[in-house]
Write a protein that holds these residues in place. Structure first.
Motif, PDB file in Angstrom:
ATOM      1  N   ARG A 139       0.861  -1.166   0.020  1.00  0.00           N
ATOM      2  CA  ARG A 139      -0.124  -0.116   0.112  1.00  0.00           C
ATOM      3  C   ARG A 139       0.868   1.439   0.049  1.00  0.00           C
ATOM      4  N   THR A 140       2.164   1.101   0.347  1.00  0.00           N
ATOM      5  CA  THR A 140       3.088   2.289   0.415  1.00  0.00           C
ATOM      6  C   THR A 140       4.419   1.697  -0.055  1.00  0.00           C
ATOM      7  N   ASP A 142       7.056   1.986   1.798  1.00  0.00           N
ATOM      8  CA  ASP A 142       7.709   1.834   2.936  1.00  0.00           C
ATOM      9  C   ASP A 142       7.080   0.352   3.166  1.00  0.00           C
ATOM     10  N   GLU A 143       5.842   0.008   2.912  1.00  0.00           N
ATOM     11  CA  GLU A 143       5.468  -1.277   2.959  1.00  0.00           C
ATOM     12  C   GLU A 143       6.128  -2.328   2.040  1.00  0.00           C
ATOM     13  N   GLU A 412       2.884   2.725  -6.517  1.00  0.00           N
ATOM     14  CA  GLU A 412       1.997   3.583  -7.193  1.00  0.00           C
ATOM     15  C   GLU A 412       1.780   3.211  -8.493  1.00  0.00           C
ATOM     16  N   GLU A 439      -0.975  11.887  -2.441  1.00  0.00           N
ATOM     17  CA  GLU A 439      -1.498  10.982  -1.438  1.00  0.00           C
ATOM     18  C   GLU A 439      -2.516  11.597  -0.313  1.00  0.00           C
ATOM     19  N   GLN A 441      -4.960  10.942   3.061  1.00  0.00           N
ATOM     20  CA  GLN A 441      -5.372   9.825   4.114  1.00  0.00           C
ATOM     21  C   GLN A 441      -6.867  10.578   4.761  1.00  0.00           C
ATOM     22  N   ARG A 506      -6.593   5.419   2.674  1.00  0.00           N
ATOM     23  CA  ARG A 506      -5.438   5.914   2.002  1.00  0.00           C
ATOM     24  C   ARG A 506      -5.635   5.929   0.416  1.00  0.00           C
ATOM     25  N   TYR A 508      -4.946   7.995  -3.517  1.00  0.00           N
ATOM     26  CA  TYR A 508      -4.143   8.739  -4.430  1.00  0.00           C
ATOM     27  C   TYR A 508      -4.963   9.488  -5.561  1.00  0.00           C
TER      28      TYR A 508
END
Length: 546
Positions: A139-140, A142-143, A412, A439, A441, A506, A508
Motif C-alpha cells: 500500500r506504500t 515503505d510497506e 503507485e 497521497e 489520508q 489512503r 492517491y
C-alpha cells in the motif's frame, strides 16, 4: 525505538495487509521445501555413490534450473502473477511428491534425480513472480521495503531451520518421506496465494522468443541495472563456495572434523537471522545503495579476517558477520532493483537474476577446490571474500548512478496498472502519472466527493473501504485497487455520486488534465473509458478521441 520494537512494527505492518500476509506465509513454506528437499536429495545421492555422485546430482539440478529461470520468468509478465505463483507452487508440490514416491518405491536412482531436477526447475518461477507481485499488493513504498525485509528474514531463518528440520526427518525416516512431507507444505503455500486477486498481466503478449529475451535486452541497454544484477548474482558464487569452504575449514584448518562443517554452516545462518536488526533500518530510506555496499564490505572483511585469524571462535563469529552482511546486501539490492527496473519486464529481470544465482552456486562450488589447490586453504578463503568488494570497487561509478536516480514509485505504478483505464499504458507513461499522484489520508466518515459538486480529480484506493451512494441510495462498496471520479472528468459533468470513507483510507489523487491526457493518448484506454461511461450513464454515448 528498540530493535525488538522495530521488528514487531515491521511484522505488524506487513501482516496487517492480508494479501502480503498470505504471500509471506506461502514464501516461508516454499523456503522450507526448497532447502529441505535439496539436502534430502544430496544425502540420497551420497548414499548411492559418495561425494562424486552428490556433486553431479547437485549440478544436474542447478544447471537446468539456471538455464530455465530467465525464460520461466516470462510467465509472470505475460499472465496474472497470482495465477503464475499459484501454479508454480502446485508444480513444485507435484514434482516433490513424485520424487518422494520414486524414492519410497525404491525406483531407479536416475528417475529420482530427474524428478528432483524438474522440481528444482519449477522453483525458479517463485522469486521472480513474487518480486513482480508484491509491489502491486503493497500500500506504500515503505510497506514494499518492509515486505522485502520480511522475505529476507524468512530466507535467513530457513537457512538455519530448514536443514535442521530435514535432518530430524532423515534421522527418523528417509529422504522419500522428506520429499513427501514438504510436498504437502508446498501445496499449502499454493492454497494460501490462490485466493489473491493481484494485478493483471504487466505486458501485452509478444512472440515467445521476444518475450523471453526482454530481461536480457533491458540489461543490455541499462549498464547500471546490469551491474546491480551482476552484483546480486555474484554473491551466489561466494555462497556456492561456502558449501565447500565449510568442509575445508572444519577439517583442514580448524581440525573440527566433519561435524564442524555443520556448526560453521549454522553460524552463517545465525548471522543472517541476526541481520534482522540491521535490515529493519532500511525501511523509510530513500537511498539503499549505502546499505548494499555496507553489506558487501562486511562480507569481504569477515572472510579476510577469517583467512588471517583461523580459530574456532573467530570462524564462528566471522561467519555470523558474513551472514548478516549477506542479508543486508540481498534485501537492499532486491529492493533497489524493484524500484528501478520497468514494471513490464520486472519479472524477467528477476528471472535473469535467478538464473545467475543458480549458475553462481555451481561456479562457486567448482571454483573453491581450484583455489584451495592453487593458493592453500587460508588464502582461498581470503580470495572468495574479496570477490564482491573488488566488484564494488570496479563498478563504483555505475552504482553511484543508480543511487543518484530518484526512486521509481513502484507501488503507485502497480496500483495504476491494476485499473483497466491505465493498464494499456506503457511503462514511461505510467511512471509519469505515478509521479504526479497526491497521497491523501481520510478518516472513516469523510466524504471524499459529493454528488453534484464539480469534478477536478480522479482517485485510486490504496487502502480501506468506501461507500458509493447516489440520491441517498447506496450503490456499492469499493476498496483497494479500485478508482472513482472518472465520470465527472470524462463527461465534464458534476459528480454523479457521493463517495464516503467507511474505514480510515489512503487514496492517491490524479488531477483532471493528467487524467484526460493519459486516457485520450492510448486507443485501448480510450475504449475502456468509453465502456465505463456507457455502463455508468446508459443514456450517454461517450466519444473519447484516441
Amino acid at each position: 525505538m528498540s530493535h525488538a520494537t522495530r521488528i514487531r512494527t515491521v511484522l505488524g505492518g506487513v501482516f496487517r495487509n492480508p494479501e502480503l500476509k498470505r504471500v509471506e506465509l506461502a514464501f516461508a513454506g516454499f523456503n522450507a521445501g526448497e532447502w529441505g528437499v535439496w539436502i534430502a536429495m544430496l544425502v540420497y545421492a551420497y548414499e548411492q555413490g559418495g561425494a562424486t555422485t552428490a556433486g553431479l546430482v547437485a549440478a544436474a539440478q542447478l544447471v537446468p534450473a539456471g538455464l530455465a529461470a530467465p525464460f520461466a520468468a516470462v510467465l509472470a509478465d505475460r499472465y496474472a502473477p497470482v495465477r503464475v505463483l499459484t501454479l508454480g507452487y502446485v508444480a513444485q508440490a507435484l514434482a516433490m511428491g513424485a520424487t518422494g514416491a520414486a524414492l519410497l518405491a525404491h525406483g531407479p536412482p536416475l528417475l529420482a534425480y530427474a524428478l528432483a531436477a524438474v522440481g528444482a526447475t519449477c522453483v525458479t518461477v517463485t522469486r521472480p513472480t513474487q518480486s513482480a507481485l508484491v509491489p502491486a499488493l503493497a500500500r506504500t513504498p515503505d510497506e514494499l521495503t518492509a515486505t522485502n525485509v520480511v522475505s529476507g528474514w524468512i530466507e535467513a531463518v530457513s537457512v538455519l531451520v530448514a536443514p535442521a528440520g530435514a535432518g530430524v526427518l532423515l534421522a527418523v525416516a528417509s529422504p522419500g518421506w522428506v520429499f513427501a512431507a514438504l510436498a504437502v507444505v508446498t501445496l499449502a503455500a499454493a492454497l494460501l496465494v490462490e485466493p489473491l486477486r493481484g494485478p493483471p498481466p504487466a505486458a501485452e503478449p509478444r512472440p515467445p522468443l521476444e518475450e523471453a529475451l526482454g530481461g536480457f535486452r533491458l540489461l543490455a541497454k541499462e549498464p547500471a541495472t546490469r551491474t546491480l544484477v551482476a552484483l546480486l548474482g555474484g554473491q551466489f558464487i561466494a555462497i556456492g563456495a561456502l558449501d565447500v569452504l565449510y568442509v575445508v575449514l572444519a577439517i583442514s584448518v580448524l581440525d573440527l572434523g566433519g561435524s564442524g562443517a555443520g556448526y560453521l554452516n549454522a553460524a552463517f545462518g545465525a548471522g543472517g537471522v541476526a541481520g534482522i536488526a540491521v535490515t529493519v533500518a532500511l525501511i523509510g530510506r530513500r537511498r539503499l545503495m549505502p546499505a548494499l555496499v555496507l553489506g558487501i564490505l562486511a562480507w569481504g572483511a569477515a572472510f579476510a579476517l577469517l583467512g588471517v585469524w583461523p580459530t574456532t571462535i573467530g570462524a564462528l563469529l566471522l561467519l555470523a558477520v558474513a551472514g548478516a552482511g549477506r542479508s543486508l546486501l540481498d534485501v537492499a539490492g532486491r529492493t533497489i532493483l524493484q524500484r528501478t527496473a520497468p514494471g513490464d519486464v520486472l519479472s524477467r529481470v528477476f528471472g535473469v537474476l535467478e538464473g545467475l544465482s543458480m549458475a553462481g552456486l555451481a561456479l562457486g562450488s567448482l571454483l573453491t577446490p581450484a583455489l584451495v589447490s592453487l593458493l592453500g586453504a587460508r588464502w582461498a578463503i581470503v580470495g572468495i571474500g574479496v570477490l564482491l568488494p573488488l566488484a564494488v570497487l570496479l563498478a563504483s561509478r555505475r552504482l553511484l548512478e543508480i543511487d543518484r536516480r530518484a526512486p521509481v514509485p513502484v507501488v503507485e505504478i502497480a496500483l495504476l496498472r491494476s485499473l483497466p483505464l491505465f493498464s494499456p499504458l506503457g511503462a514511461p507513461a505510467l511512471e509519469g502519472l505515478a509521479r504526479g499522484l497526491a497521497e491523501l489520508q481520510s478518516p472513516a466518515g469523510t466524504a471524499i466527493v459529493r454528488e453534484g459538486e464539480p469534478g477536478d480529480r480522479f482517485y485510486v484506493v490504496a487502502e480501506g473501504a468506501l461507500e458509493v451512494s447516489a440520491q441517498g441510495r447506496e450503490l456499492r462498496t469499493i476498496g483497494r485497487g479500485e478508482g472513482f471520479g472518472e465520470i465527472a472528468l470524462l463527461e465534464n459533468v458534476p459528480r454523479t455520486a457521493t463517495v464516503t470513507a467507511r474505514t480510515d483510507t489512503r487514496l492517491y489523487a490524479l488531477d483532471k488534465p493528467s487524467f484526460l491526457a493519459s486516457v485520450s493518448s492510448h486507443p485501448r484506454a480510450a475504449g475502456e473509458a468509453d465502456r465505463l461511461v456507457r455502463e455508468r450513464l446508459p443514456s450517454k454515448q461517450a466519444t473519447i478521441a484516441p
